[in-house]
Write a protein that holds these residues in place. Structure first.
Motif, PDB file in Angstrom:
ATOM      1  N   PHE A  77      -9.071  -2.495   0.752  1.00 46.89           N
ATOM      2  CA  PHE A  77      -8.350  -1.252   0.469  1.00 46.89           C
ATOM      3  C   PHE A  77      -8.892  -0.573  -0.792  1.00 46.89           C
ATOM      4  O   PHE A  77      -9.147  -1.239  -1.796  1.00 46.89           O
ATOM      5  CB  PHE A  77      -6.863  -1.584   0.273  1.00 46.89           C
ATOM      6  N   LYS A 104       0.868  -1.175   0.000  1.00 51.12           N
ATOM      7  CA  LYS A 104       0.000   0.000   0.000  1.00 51.12           C
ATOM      8  C   LYS A 104       0.905   1.225   0.000  1.00 51.12           C
ATOM      9  O   LYS A 104       1.801   1.338   0.837  1.00 51.12           O
ATOM     10  CB  LYS A 104      -0.859   0.042   1.259  1.00 51.12           C
ATOM     11  N   ARG A 106      -2.840  14.037  -1.394  1.00 54.70           N
ATOM     12  CA  ARG A 106      -2.345  12.674  -1.158  1.00 54.70           C
ATOM     13  C   ARG A 106      -3.359  11.655  -1.628  1.00 54.70           C
ATOM     14  O   ARG A 106      -4.547  11.778  -1.364  1.00 54.70           O
ATOM     15  CB  ARG A 106      -2.061  12.458   0.330  1.00 54.70           C
ATOM     16  N   LYS A 107      -2.857  10.635  -2.290  1.00 52.55           N
ATOM     17  CA  LYS A 107      -3.690   9.549  -2.796  1.00 52.55           C
ATOM     18  C   LYS A 107      -3.044   8.220  -2.428  1.00 52.55           C
ATOM     19  O   LYS A 107      -1.835   8.131  -2.228  1.00 52.55           O
ATOM     20  CB  LYS A 107      -3.848   9.628  -4.320  1.00 52.55           C
ATOM     21  N   LYS A 108      -3.877   7.175  -2.381  1.00 55.97           N
ATOM     22  CA  LYS A 108      -3.399   5.842  -2.028  1.00 55.97           C
ATOM     23  C   LYS A 108      -3.441   4.928  -3.245  1.00 55.97           C
ATOM     24  O   LYS A 108      -4.274   5.094  -4.130  1.00 55.97           O
ATOM     25  CB  LYS A 108      -4.265   5.262  -0.911  1.00 55.97           C
ATOM     26  N   SER A 109      -2.528   3.961  -3.243  1.00 55.80           N
ATOM     27  CA  SER A 109      -2.475   2.993  -4.333  1.00 55.80           C
ATOM     28  C   SER A 109      -1.984   1.652  -3.814  1.00 55.80           C
ATOM     29  O   SER A 109      -1.147   1.593  -2.918  1.00 55.80           O
ATOM     30  CB  SER A 109      -1.520   3.496  -5.427  1.00 55.80           C
ATOM     31  N   SER A 110      -2.523   0.586  -4.388  1.00 54.26           N
ATOM     32  CA  SER A 110      -2.008  -0.755  -4.162  1.00 54.26           C
ATOM     33  C   SER A 110      -1.125  -1.092  -5.346  1.00 54.26           C
ATOM     34  O   SER A 110      -1.520  -0.879  -6.496  1.00 54.26           O
ATOM     35  CB  SER A 110      -3.161  -1.756  -4.067  1.00 54.26           C
ATOM     36  N   GLU A 112       1.157   5.535  -0.118  1.00 55.61           N
ATOM     37  CA  GLU A 112       0.524   6.840  -0.004  1.00 55.61           C
ATOM     38  C   GLU A 112       1.438   7.806  -0.738  1.00 55.61           C
ATOM     39  O   GLU A 112       2.635   7.872  -0.462  1.00 55.61           O
ATOM     40  CB  GLU A 112       0.348   7.250   1.452  1.00 55.61           C
ATOM     41  N   SER A 125      -7.928   1.679  -3.764  1.00 56.28           N
ATOM     42  CA  SER A 125      -6.795   2.213  -4.515  1.00 56.28           C
ATOM     43  C   SER A 125      -7.304   3.381  -5.355  1.00 56.28           C
ATOM     44  O   SER A 125      -8.215   3.226  -6.171  1.00 56.28           O
ATOM     45  CB  SER A 125      -6.201   1.122  -5.407  1.00 56.28           C
ATOM     46  N   GLU A 126      -6.710   4.565  -5.151  1.00 59.36           N
ATOM     47  CA  GLU A 126      -7.211   5.790  -5.779  1.00 59.36           C
ATOM     48  C   GLU A 126      -6.463   6.192  -7.047  1.00 59.36           C
ATOM     49  O   GLU A 126      -6.992   6.966  -7.857  1.00 59.36           O
ATOM     50  CB  GLU A 126      -7.128   6.944  -4.786  1.00 59.36           C
TER      51      GLU A 126
END
Length: 111
Positions: free
Chosen positions: A79, A33, A44-48, A35, A81-82
């Motif tokens: 989760f 994961k 801020r964005k999240k990604s797997s 950030e 993912s963005e």
């Protein structure tokens, strides 16, 4: 050709800096994961990301990456993912993250 360029322009690809990394044990395939800070306007964005074969978590914080920021968020297990972090396959097919040659401002758009 103009149609191809127009379609490419619809994909918003930006540079961001990884600010946090966590293991993602719930993922079906080994993943982390991430950030990522993209700066003003995106934040801020999240990604797997399935990048564990070539990228150790402790080496990723502070690294700049390239990501698609305007695809719809995707639920991956528990989760969300963005953004889609971009990479290319190495000689064995494992992901190598794309990054700028040298530091650039976060949020810079690919053109």
């Amino acid at each position: 050709m103009n149609e191809v360029l127009a379609a490419f322009g619809l994909v918003d690809i930006r540079v961001g800096t990884i600010v946090a990394v966590e293991q993602f044990p719930e993922a079906r395939k080994p993943a982390l994961k991430l950030e990522i800070e993209f700066g003003a306007g995106i934040g801020r964005k999240k990604s797997s990301a399935q990048i564990v074969k070539n990228h150790a978590p402790e080496t990723l914080v502070g690294r700049q990456v390239v990501a698609v920021v305007n695809f719809p968020p995707r639920q991956i297990g528990p989760f969300m993912s963005e953004v889609l972090v971009l990479g290319v396959p190495d000689e064995t097919g494992d992901v190598m993250l794309l990054k700028p040659e040298r530091p650039v401002p976060n949020g810079g758009r690919l053109y």
